[in-house]
Motif scaffolding. Sequence first.
Motif, mmCIF file in Angstrom:
data_model
loop_
_atom_site.group_PDB
_atom_site.id
_atom_site.type_symbol
_atom_site.label_atom_id
_atom_site.label_comp_id
_atom_site.label_asym_id
_atom_site.label_seq_id
_atom_site.Cartn_x
_atom_site.Cartn_y
_atom_site.Cartn_z
ATOM 1 N N GLU A 284 0.561 -1.140 -0.692
ATOM 2 C CA GLU A 284 0.307 -0.059 -0.463
ATOM 3 C C GLU A 284 0.918 1.524 -0.258
ATOM 4 N N GLU A 285 2.138 1.329 -1.139
ATOM 5 C CA GLU A 285 2.655 2.283 -0.726
ATOM 6 C C GLU A 285 3.674 3.021 0.190
ATOM 7 N N SER A 286 3.353 2.005 1.734
ATOM 8 C CA SER A 286 3.958 1.969 2.084
ATOM 9 C C SER A 286 5.446 2.131 2.017
ATOM 10 N N LEU A 287 6.591 2.523 2.809
ATOM 11 C CA LEU A 287 7.865 2.627 2.777
ATOM 12 C C LEU A 287 8.566 2.157 4.041
ATOM 13 N N TYR A 288 7.266 1.301 5.248
ATOM 14 C CA TYR A 288 7.588 0.618 6.334
ATOM 15 C C TYR A 288 7.121 -0.738 6.417
ATOM 16 N N ASP A 289 6.490 -0.930 5.422
ATOM 17 C CA ASP A 289 5.926 -2.214 5.738
ATOM 18 C C ASP A 289 6.141 -2.989 3.410
ATOM 19 N N TRP A 290 7.455 -3.959 3.432
ATOM 20 C CA TRP A 290 7.293 -4.502 2.563
ATOM 21 C C TRP A 290 6.858 -5.940 2.702
ATOM 22 N N ASN A 291 6.928 -6.446 0.892
ATOM 23 C CA ASN A 291 6.646 -7.644 0.646
ATOM 24 C C ASN A 291 7.908 -7.580 -0.263
ATOM 25 N N VAL A 292 8.660 -9.096 -0.116
ATOM 26 C CA VAL A 292 9.764 -9.621 -0.362
ATOM 27 C C VAL A 292 9.630 -10.443 -1.187
ATOM 28 N N LYS A 293 10.535 -11.292 -1.926
ATOM 29 C CA LYS A 293 10.513 -12.250 -2.634
ATOM 30 C C LYS A 293 12.028 -12.780 -3.112
ATOM 31 N N LEU A 294 11.867 -13.293 -2.620
ATOM 32 C CA LEU A 294 13.091 -14.227 -1.728
ATOM 33 C C LEU A 294 13.253 -15.806 -3.363
ATOM 34 N N HIS A 295 13.750 -14.961 -5.071
ATOM 35 C CA HIS A 295 14.232 -15.509 -5.437
ATOM 36 C C HIS A 295 15.051 -17.073 -5.715
ATOM 37 N N GLN A 296 16.066 -16.983 -4.884
ATOM 38 C CA GLN A 296 16.784 -18.338 -5.603
ATOM 39 C C GLN A 296 17.106 -18.448 -4.125
ATOM 40 N N LEU A 297 17.279 -20.104 -4.030
ATOM 41 C CA LEU A 297 17.984 -21.008 -3.092
ATOM 42 C C LEU A 297 19.250 -21.534 -3.764
ATOM 43 N N ASP A 298 19.983 -22.118 -2.928
ATOM 44 C CA ASP A 298 20.938 -23.344 -3.479
ATOM 45 C C ASP A 298 20.358 -24.379 -3.603
ATOM 46 N N LYS A 299 20.864 -23.916 -5.203
ATOM 47 C CA LYS A 299 19.845 -25.071 -5.839
ATOM 48 C C LYS A 299 20.894 -26.700 -5.310
#
Length: 286
Positions: free
Chosen positions: A146-161
């Motif tokens: 909701e455009e809040s600088l203090y609330d993030w959704n973070v996508k973790l794309h990489q792990l140990d393959k």
Amino acid sequence: MATLLRKIGLIRLHDRDTEDPKHHHHRHQGSLKGSNKGNAKNSSLHRPGGSGSTEGGVLSPAELKNRQLEQSNKERQCPPPPPQPPAAAADKEARPPAASAAKTPAPCPLPPNRQHCTQVRSRRLMKELQDIRKLSERFITVELVEESLYDWNVKLHQLDKDSTLWQDMKETGTEYILLNLTFPDNFPFSPPFMRVLSPRLENGYVLDGGAICMELLTPRGWSSAYTVEAVMRQFAASLVKGQGRICRKAAKSKKSFSRKEAEATFKSLVKTHEKYGWVTPPVSDG
């Protein structure tokens, strides 16, 4: 006949001219004084004619006494307040009463220390966002809630393959692990609250509600030198170390993680570790 009349007129003029000047002057002054007295008396005592007036409109002694008493009574009464000028009255109406003005609360600014903390948090998070976008590898991406600088959704794309979790992601078509980070007012001096949103994971130090068992996410283990990128790399390592897996059970996989449950779980595990220390617990215990 005409001659006789002229003679008589001359005689009368002669008599006036030969009259004693002192006697004439005295009589003239007396007539003037009498006239002035009469005028003054009439001006002070004269009233419009009516019943009870004497001839010439002069008051009788009884009426004069009554008039003096009435005038005295009027002078004893308090005079009415002078009328207020229109401009002053309008000005008074325009100005609010002092009491009501005092009751109106003035806007209270933030305390200096809180305002300073807010500025520090904002500058730090803006720098964090810029640094994440400059990463050469697509390790994580960030979306503001909701455009809040203090609330993030973070996508973790990489792990140990080579990890089992990475294989699970490939098999289930999961492109990333989604996490939510909320930053407190005194960040970076206090850690963010981090939890897993999806997919539903088992083990890997992920507990009920998506809470994460990591010492660096607690006030005791946190350092203001930690960046969001560093925290996410530590989390990716702990998933592999804790043998995290994507939940395949239909009953559990369809149930979403809850923030309320995550907060309660995290509070409980922090209390437990503060009591017994942050030794690596069994996988089942987080």
